[in-house]
Design an enzyme around this catalytic site. Structure first.
Site, PDB file in Angstrom:
ATOM      1  N   HIS A  21       0.836  -1.204   0.000  1.00 29.12           N
ATOM      2  CA  HIS A  21       0.000   0.000   0.000  1.00 29.12           C
ATOM      3  C   HIS A  21       0.873   1.258   0.000  1.00 29.12           C
ATOM      4  O   HIS A  21       0.691   2.154  -0.842  1.00 29.12           O
ATOM      5  CB  HIS A  21      -0.911  -0.014   1.231  1.00 29.12           C
ATOM      6  CG  HIS A  21      -1.770   1.208   1.361  1.00 29.12           C
ATOM      7  ND1 HIS A  21      -3.086   1.242   0.956  1.00 29.12           N
ATOM      8  CD2 HIS A  21      -1.508   2.446   1.855  1.00 29.12           C
ATOM      9  CE1 HIS A  21      -3.585   2.438   1.186  1.00 29.12           C
ATOM     10  NE2 HIS A  21      -2.643   3.189   1.736  1.00 29.12           N
ATOM     11  N   GLU A  22       1.823   1.309   0.912  1.00 33.32           N
ATOM     12  CA  GLU A  22       2.672   2.490   1.009  1.00 33.32           C
ATOM     13  C   GLU A  22       3.604   2.612  -0.189  1.00 33.32           C
ATOM     14  O   GLU A  22       3.936   3.723  -0.616  1.00 33.32           O
ATOM     15  CB  GLU A  22       3.476   2.459   2.313  1.00 33.32           C
ATOM     16  CG  GLU A  22       2.637   2.408   3.585  1.00 33.32           C
ATOM     17  CD  GLU A  22       1.611   3.531   3.677  1.00 33.32           C
ATOM     18  OE1 GLU A  22       1.833   4.597   3.040  1.00 33.32           O
ATOM     19  OE2 GLU A  22       0.596   3.352   4.351  1.00 33.32           O
ATOM     20  N   HIS A  25       1.902   4.635  -2.905  1.00 33.21           N
ATOM     21  CA  HIS A  25       2.058   6.080  -2.690  1.00 33.21           C
ATOM     22  C   HIS A  25       3.471   6.525  -3.061  1.00 33.21           C
ATOM     23  O   HIS A  25       3.668   7.532  -3.754  1.00 33.21           O
ATOM     24  CB  HIS A  25       1.808   6.423  -1.217  1.00 33.21           C
ATOM     25  CG  HIS A  25       0.399   6.217  -0.760  1.00 33.21           C
ATOM     26  ND1 HIS A  25      -0.692   6.697  -1.446  1.00 33.21           N
ATOM     27  CD2 HIS A  25      -0.103   5.607   0.350  1.00 33.21           C
ATOM     28  CE1 HIS A  25      -1.801   6.386  -0.791  1.00 33.21           C
ATOM     29  NE2 HIS A  25      -1.463   5.714   0.294  1.00 33.21           N
TER      30      HIS A  25
END
Length: 426
Positions: A21-22, A25
């Site tokens: 997920h990170e 980003h």
């Protein structure tokens, strides 16, 4: 499965889901030219920290998520002001380091009083050095050093807010998007490992054998064909098998299986399950399967994504309308407990569960709740409609309040999870 192995797999599930997920980003922020200050897994105090290039990678104490800290996503703190005495280090005619404290301890530096400074646009510093006004250019990667910490400056073109609406939206939505991609890949992997149920099965198989339970102690094995119970043929009647075992808590049963073509029988005494009041032997039943073809693997993974998405959204709907109790919510403790239980069933079931968790995290982060990705996307949408951004200070305050509320909710459900464990509830 050994306890150490179960713990390792449980930790890895959380680590992979949060990291992917990170990373979403991080990747799209870097691609847009945004300075990423920190890539963190977890919250709270740092357990491990290392800097590579412009970014510091950290592992933090509280395993309740993670974050990517982009320059300018929240208002930048300009720590150097006119009239302030500082020391700078030069490389040629460019400032590469600003020292804001312990000036007497700095060597190979130039000291002076700041007259004007612009480290966002013009990258210029004018400083009074021994009564003479000197102007220097500032390296776009110069460091501010104070209280033992180094902070790289962020020129305007490296800040989150300077990028186009599309670039900012992509940097935000990429986190949930990567969770959806991971969920799809894991669902596909699950069907490749588990196979596809035969259309017209004529028998049941033992799926999982739970360690420490009567079936495991009697040496039943996953893949055994369930033939009979106390001489009664089972066929594919799953309900009959469950009913016969459930009514026999504390009463020995003879379970007949076929293993490698050979009939075998086992004397097993079901244990009373306090939560259901029925007997359990510690097995799950499964229908015979065939290997999944490549095309149907993707089709099945897509169907699983759709079904689970509808279920997750329905759960959020019940939460919003108040049709839930605190016991219906689970925090990191309960999630870790369930994950460890599923890990004991084997890598196949754990893969399916990890896919579900990744899908859940992606959907949850898209909710328009302050501090979540959905809220940040909402502010970007408002900017597109209004033609100008919302005041960064107001937006930061909204996210701060939202984060505080989420942390309070997390504390409440974690406390409830711990009470449930103390009481021996599942």
């Amino acid at each position: 499965m050994h306890t150490l192995q179960v713990v390792f797999l449980t930790v890895m599930v959380f680590f992979v889901i949060v990291t992917i997920h990170e990373w979403g980003h991080f990747f799209f922020a870097k691609r847009a030219g945004i300075l990423v200050r920190e890539f963190a897994i977890g919250f709270g105090p740092k357990l491990f920290s290392v800097k590579r290039g412009e970014t510091r990678y950290t592992l933090r104490l509280v395993p309740a998520g993670g974050f990517v800290r982009m320059a300018g996503e929240d208002p930048e703190l300009v720590e150097v002001q006119p009239g302030q005495t500082i020391a700078v280090r030069l490389n040629g005619d460019k400032v590469t380091r600003f020292y804001l404290d312990r000036l007497d301890e700095r060597s190979n530096v130039l000291r002076g009083e700041v007259e004007t400074i612009d480290i966002e646009n013009r990258l210029r510093l004018t400083m009074n050095v021994d009564g003479v006004s000197e102007t220097y250019s500032v390296d776009p990667k110069a460091l501010l050093i104070a209280k033992g910490k180094e902070t790289q400056i962020a020129p305007l073109d490296r800040q989150f807010g300077s990028k186009t609406l599309g670039q900012r939206a992509m940097a935000i939505v990429a986190g949930p998007m990567m969770n959806f991609v991971l969920a799809f890949v894991l669902f596909a992997a699950y069907y490749q490992m588990a196979g596809v149920q035969l259309e017209n099965p004529d028998h049941l198989l033992i799926g999982d054998v739970l360690p420490g339970k009567p079936a495991a102690e009697a040496h039943l094995k996953s893949g055994d064909v369930i033939d009979s119970i106390n001489g009664t043929k089972i066929g594919i009647d799953y309900d009959k098998m469950i009913a016969m075992i459930g009514k026999s808590a504390g009463v020995p049963l003879t379970i007949g299986v076929i293993r490698d073509g050979q009939p075998l029988s086992f004397k097993i005494t079901p244990q009373l399950d306090p939560s259901s009041g029925e007997g359990k032997v510690g097995i799950t039943a499964a229908f015979p399967t065939r290997p999944a073809k490549l095309g149907e693997t993707f089709t099945l993974a897509g169907k699983a994504m759709k079904t689970m998405t509808v279920s997750i959204i329905q759960g959020f709907k019940n939460l919003i309308i108040g049709n839930f109790k605190l016991d219906d919510l689970g925090g990191p403790v309960r999630t870790a407990q369930v994950t460890s239980q599923i890990a004991e069933q084997g890598i196949t079931e754990l893969t399916s569960w990890a896919a579900l968790l990744s899908l859940y995290l992606g959907i949850f982060n898209l909710l328009p709740i302050p501090a979540l990705d959905g809220s940040r996307l909402l502010f970007i949408g408002l900017e597109a409609v209004r033609g100008r951004p919302v005041d960064p200070n107001r937006e930061s305050m909204v996210h701060f309040i939202g984060f505080a509320m989420l942390m309070l909710l997390m504390l409440a459900v974690t406390y409830n999870d711990i009470l449930r464990l103390v009481r021996g509830e599942h």
